[in-house]
Design a protein around this motif. Structure first.
Motif, mmCIF file in Angstrom:
data_model
loop_
_atom_site.group_PDB
_atom_site.id
_atom_site.type_symbol
_atom_site.label_atom_id
_atom_site.label_comp_id
_atom_site.label_asym_id
_atom_site.label_seq_id
_atom_site.Cartn_x
_atom_site.Cartn_y
_atom_site.Cartn_z
ATOM 1 N N THR A 17 -50.427 22.424 65.477
ATOM 2 C CA THR A 17 -51.202 21.394 64.760
ATOM 3 C C THR A 17 -52.142 20.665 65.717
ATOM 4 O OG1 THR A 17 -49.466 21.074 63.135
ATOM 5 C CG2 THR A 17 -50.990 19.250 63.429
ATOM 6 N N ILE A 18 -51.618 20.282 66.869
ATOM 7 C CA ILE A 18 -52.438 19.568 67.862
ATOM 8 C C ILE A 18 -53.569 20.486 68.346
ATOM 9 C CG2 ILE A 18 -52.408 18.604 70.213
ATOM 10 C CD1 ILE A 18 -49.455 17.693 69.478
ATOM 11 N N GLU A 31 -44.551 16.197 59.752
ATOM 12 C CA GLU A 31 -43.849 17.263 59.008
ATOM 13 C C GLU A 31 -43.403 16.786 57.618
ATOM 14 O OE1 GLU A 31 -41.876 20.062 62.195
ATOM 15 O OE2 GLU A 31 -41.231 18.007 62.482
ATOM 16 N N GLU A 81 -38.250 10.331 68.891
ATOM 17 C CA GLU A 81 -38.796 11.174 67.824
ATOM 18 C C GLU A 81 -38.331 10.673 66.451
ATOM 19 O OE1 GLU A 81 -38.369 15.306 68.765
ATOM 20 O OE2 GLU A 81 -38.909 15.897 66.725
ATOM 21 N N ARG A 139 -49.010 16.773 59.108
ATOM 22 C CA ARG A 139 -48.387 17.909 59.807
ATOM 23 C C ARG A 139 -47.583 17.450 61.016
ATOM 24 N NH1 ARG A 139 -53.339 22.206 59.070
ATOM 25 N NH2 ARG A 139 -52.793 22.756 56.926
ATOM 26 N N LEU A 140 -48.097 16.436 61.724
ATOM 27 C CA LEU A 140 -47.329 15.944 62.883
ATOM 28 C C LEU A 140 -46.016 15.310 62.424
ATOM 29 C CD1 LEU A 140 -49.857 14.284 65.371
ATOM 30 C CD2 LEU A 140 -48.697 16.467 65.592
ATOM 31 N N ALA A 191 -44.635 13.403 67.749
ATOM 32 C CA ALA A 191 -44.888 14.514 68.682
ATOM 33 C C ALA A 191 -44.413 14.148 70.086
ATOM 34 C CB ALA A 191 -46.385 14.828 68.712
ATOM 35 N N HIS A 247 -44.597 24.197 65.633
ATOM 36 C CA HIS A 247 -45.478 23.814 64.522
ATOM 37 C C HIS A 247 -46.386 22.651 64.939
ATOM 38 C CE1 HIS A 247 -46.651 22.979 60.380
ATOM 39 N NE2 HIS A 247 -46.371 21.715 60.613
ATOM 40 N N ARG A 248 -45.791 21.681 65.616
ATOM 41 C CA ARG A 248 -46.593 20.519 66.042
ATOM 42 C C ARG A 248 -47.580 20.896 67.140
ATOM 43 N NH1 ARG A 248 -42.056 16.448 65.184
ATOM 44 N NH2 ARG A 248 -41.406 16.912 67.281
ATOM 45 N N TYR A 266 -53.757 15.895 59.606
ATOM 46 C CA TYR A 266 -53.229 15.935 60.974
ATOM 47 C C TYR A 266 -51.912 15.137 61.037
ATOM 48 C CZ TYR A 266 -53.510 15.728 66.137
ATOM 49 O OH TYR A 266 -53.272 15.850 67.488
ATOM 50 N N ASN A 314 -41.382 21.718 69.438
ATOM 51 C CA ASN A 314 -41.675 22.091 68.059
ATOM 52 C C ASN A 314 -43.022 22.840 68.013
ATOM 53 O OD1 ASN A 314 -42.750 21.930 65.385
ATOM 54 N ND2 ASN A 314 -41.324 20.281 64.928
ATOM 55 N N ARG A 367 -39.885 7.097 65.712
ATOM 56 C CA ARG A 367 -41.320 7.133 65.377
ATOM 57 C C ARG A 367 -41.564 7.790 64.019
ATOM 58 N NH1 ARG A 367 -41.624 7.299 71.018
ATOM 59 N NH2 ARG A 367 -41.256 9.527 71.124
#
Lengths: 274, 328
Positions: A8-9, B121, B88, B118-119, A128, A4-5, B115, A2, B91
């Motif tokens: 972000t990280i 989403e 995924e 966004r992780l 993630a 986007h992730r 943060y 992903n 979590r």
């Protein structure tokens, strides 16, 4: 994965770096030494000395460079030729070490740092994926070093063109070979080095241990720097240059893929692996 | 032959799957067995408290539930699926507050929340969600400050806000009141209780027995990576103390002869007399009989075992090799 992730990280790590004075001050100092202070001192010293015998002898040593590199050296006087050679073949390649030094310092602390601060627990429980975390952190290590080198070379270019340019027929830096170095050679070497540093960072118990161990991966970049500084690299044909770069990119891609698979969530948690 | 028209086959209604099911789970770190044949079931919409001393396996259990760690053996299911295979998704439906708040000190409270947003989403207006979650835990006033300057209580509140930001179905809280003063602890526990009102499932690890008292729908006592007992506090107390008891004291003491005359067995415990009865009515009859016999009672105290009593009773029984509830 992903994207986007990953971004972000990467952005979050970069934001923390930008807020960290203990990172920014050494970064600025290192860049200033390599890109401004050392070159300026040496070039101005040669300027001040003029064509004295010592400078002439240095100029004569340029004969050991490969023919292609020798032919590229500009300047009509020994001091001008010496300054040109120093600017292109000594300082420029030496400064390639800068991205590696910066990126290694960041990369070495990135995984183990999450663990030491306890924030690895948050990432480990987040959606993630480990490969996304790995790539995000690799980018966050790669970008500051690479960007600092570009900015530093911008300043360096202004500096050497101002001091040496008038004696060699105008602005000469960056040369075409240098663009090849920065765009074709440095990124894969840097990525390759970072893939190893991040894997080390995920495995060791402390940031100090990671930084010590990651010193080993500076070797590939030192080799690159050395070959460039002697002109060997760019004494080669265009095909050879392309091929060497391609091999570096392939090695970086393999190491990246392998690194993505090697990182486990347990590494972020800091638990022993049974 | 069965007449299907008259006797249609009855399909047993399957029991609703638990939010979490661990069966015979082992997990070792080197030579240390963190989990040893752990069985655990956590029902939806309840607060389950994992009680146990340090090293009992509480944190490891949480890590297995989210798939952050693999088990060496046994079966783990979270929301009915293997959290390693479906990590995924699992979590994304879990919110975790670790023993250390796991916050980024150089970022502001808002940046920490962003943060996570966004992780995970999070759809829609992330900013509104972040401020709403922060307001719920009373930390909205400090969102623009760097977390490094927060007190421990503020960090815990922010970590809780971050954990509920994506509206998780299952909240896993590992020692959420660790390092908090009593007032902050009380506030955090009240907020945790509120979370189940929204239908969330909560798993809370603690070694503080007073915290779990009255909070848990289910108590699971862990020791050396295994579950000693599991059940509601009331059920467990009923198992270990099947007969109500009352402590008595009187001016000049409770005479043994009078007690014998009532036909009830009494034991002396320090300055008091402990009497086990069959029900609350028996206490009234006993008091009437004693008063009638001229005993001037100064204390009639029905025994109400706490979680702490239960905990130490279970550990004492285990140390003595007594089977579950057999010593009662």
């Amino acid at each position: 994965m992903n994207g986007h992730r990953i971004l972000t990280i990467m952005r979050t790590d970069l934001r923390q770096l930008l807020k960290s004075k203990d990172f920014l001050i050494p970064l600025a100092a290192l860049s200033a030494i390599f890109f401004v202070i050392l070159p300026m001192m040496l070039l101005l010293a040669i300027d001040a000395l003029g064509d004295v015998p010592t400078v002439q002898r240095i100029s004569e040593t340029l004969d050991v460079l490969p023919a292609k590199a020798q032919a590229a050296i500009q300047g009509s006087t020994p001091s001008a030729r010496t300054q040109y050679a120093l600017a292109v073949y000594l300082f420029a390649p030496l400064a390639v070490i800068v991205p590696l030094t910066i990126s290694t310092a960041i990369g070495a602390a990135t995984m183990v740092g999450e663990r030491e601060r306890g924030t690895g627990e948050f990432l480990a429980h987040s959606p993630a994926r480990t490969d996304e975390i790995y790539v995000g952190k690799l980018l966050a290590s790669f970008i500051p070093g690479y960007a600092a080198t570009f900015v530093g070379f911008g300043i360096y270019a202004v500096l050497v063109n101002s001091i040496v340019g008038p004696k060699v027929g105008g602005w000469f830096f960056p040369t075409n070979d240098w663009w090849v170095l920065m765009l074709w050679f440095v990124p894969p070497f840097l990525i390759f080095a970072m893939t190893l540093v991040l894997r080390l960072s995920a495995r060791v118990r402390s940031t100090i241990a990671a930084q010590q161990a990651s010193g080993l991966v500076t070797l590939p970049m030192i080799v690159l720097s050395y070959t460039q500084s002697t002109g060997t690299l760019f004494g080669a044909s265009a095909a050879s240059t392309f091929l060497i770069g391609l091999i570096a990119w392939i090695a970086a891609a393999i190491s990246l893929t392998s690194g993505m698979r090697a990182v486990r969530r347990s590494r972020l948690l800091g638990v022993a692996i049974s | 032959m069965t007449d299907l028209a008259v006797h249609p086959p009855t399909v047993p209604t399957p029991a609703p799957a638990p939010a979490v099911r661990l069966e015979g789970v082992d997990r070792a770190f080197g030579d240390i067995n963190a989990l040893d044949q752990l069985d655990l079931e956590i029902a939806y919409g309840q607060i389950t408290v994992l009680l146990g001393p340090n090293g009992a396996g509480k944190t490891t259990a949480i890590r297995l539930i989210t798939g952050a760690l693999p088990a060496d053996a046994g079966r783990c299911e979270t929301f009915g699926v293997d959290p390693l295979e479906h990590g995924e998704d699992v979590r994304r439906r879990c919110g975790v507050v670790a023993a250390k708040p796991s916050l980024y000190d150089r970022l502001t409270g808002l940046e920490n929340l962003r943060y996570a947003a966004r992780l995970y989403e999070i759809d829609g207006d992330q900013d509104a969600r972040m401020r709403e979650a922060a307001a719920r835990f009373g930390i909205d006033h400090a969102l623009e400050l760097e977390v490094g300057g927060y007190s421990t209580g503020m960090k815990t509140r922010l970590a809780l806000a971050r954990a509920i930001l994506h509206d998780p179905e299952l909240l896993l809280l590992d020692e959420p009141t660790s390092g908090l003063d009593p007032e902050s602890s009380h506030a955090v526990l009240s907020l945790i209780r509120e979370l189940t009102d929204d239908g969330r499932t909560v798993v809370m690890c603690t070694h503080l027995l007073a915290e779990a008292e009255g909070l848990a729908d289910q108590v699971v006592m862990l020791e050396d990576g295994s579950s000693l007992v599991a059940g509601s506090q009331q059920d467990l107390i009923a198992m270990y103390w099947p007969r109500p008891a009352v402590l008595l004291d009187a001016i000049d003491g409770v005479p043994a002869a009078t007690m014998e005359a009532t036909g009830i067995t009494a034991t002396r415990e320090g300055d008091f007399v402990r009497v086990e009865v069959d029900g609350a009515d028996d206490i009234a009859d006993l008091v009437t009989a004693l008063v009638g016999a001229g005993v001037r009672l100064t204390r009639v105290d029905p025994e109400n075992p706490s979680l702490e009593d239960l905990y130490f009773r279970i550990r004492r029984d285990r140390a003595a090799g007594v089977e579950f509830g057999a010593s009662s």
